[in-house]
Design a protein around this motif. Sequence first.
Motif, PDB file in Angstrom:
ATOM      1  N   THR A  62       0.842  -1.184   0.000  1.00  0.00           N
ATOM      2  CA  THR A  62       0.000   0.000   0.000  1.00  0.00           C
ATOM      3  C   THR A  62       0.888   1.249   0.000  1.00  0.00           C
ATOM      4  N   ASN A  64       0.299   5.484  -0.471  1.00  0.00           N
ATOM      5  CA  ASN A  64      -0.587   6.661  -0.570  1.00  0.00           C
ATOM      6  C   ASN A  64      -2.055   6.258  -0.728  1.00  0.00           C
ATOM      7  N   GLY A  65      -2.482   5.307  -0.031  1.00  0.00           N
ATOM      8  CA  GLY A  65      -3.878   4.888  -0.067  1.00  0.00           C
ATOM      9  C   GLY A  65      -4.208   3.966  -1.208  1.00  0.00           C
ATOM     10  N   LYS A  66      -3.237   3.593  -2.011  1.00  0.00           N
ATOM     11  CA  LYS A  66      -3.483   2.670  -3.106  1.00  0.00           C
ATOM     12  C   LYS A  66      -2.840   1.347  -2.725  1.00  0.00           C
ATOM     13  N   GLU A  67      -3.531   0.337  -3.053  1.00  0.00           N
ATOM     14  CA  GLU A  67      -3.048  -0.998  -2.682  1.00  0.00           C
ATOM     15  C   GLU A  67      -2.563  -1.722  -3.926  1.00  0.00           C
ATOM     16  N   TYR A  68      -1.372  -2.191  -3.843  1.00  0.00           N
ATOM     17  CA  TYR A  68      -0.742  -2.878  -4.957  1.00  0.00           C
ATOM     18  C   TYR A  68      -0.448  -4.304  -4.533  1.00  0.00           C
ATOM     19  N   LYS A  69      -0.671  -5.294  -5.426  1.00  0.00           N
ATOM     20  CA  LYS A  69      -0.379  -6.691  -5.150  1.00  0.00           C
ATOM     21  C   LYS A  69       0.498  -7.235  -6.256  1.00  0.00           C
TER      22      LYS A  69
END
Length: 143
Positions: A62, A64-69
Amino acid sequence: MIFLTSCGSRKVSKSETKEQEQKTEKITLQTQTRVTDNTKIIDTSTTDEIEILPVDNTLPFTINGKEYKNVKIRHKKSKNNISVVKDVKVQHKAQKEGIVMVKRNKVVEQKEIERKQSYWWLLWFLFLIPIYLLWRKYKSYFI
């Protein structure tokens, strides 16, 4: 009698004209040359680099409020703009001033003739009348 019958007198005046001209010039010449050199260097560089690499592929990542997988993000913005503006101004200014002085001398001489006439010689004719009368009266004595 001789003094009374003399010739007339003559008075002569001579005239001449002389002209002189003097010319004086004064010239002033001023020259100015001005060179103006303006050089501007403008640097507009923008660099934006984002590199996101997850440590483990199983855990969500995560930022800046974005979630990356399981994502590998490389973001690279680069703008490098250097501009050189060279401005050269050449200003040439010339000024010419002049003064002219003219001096004139004019000399005028005149010739005048003046005659004075004596009219005493006309008295001879008045003397001839009595002489003629005397000659007629005493004519016998002369011949």
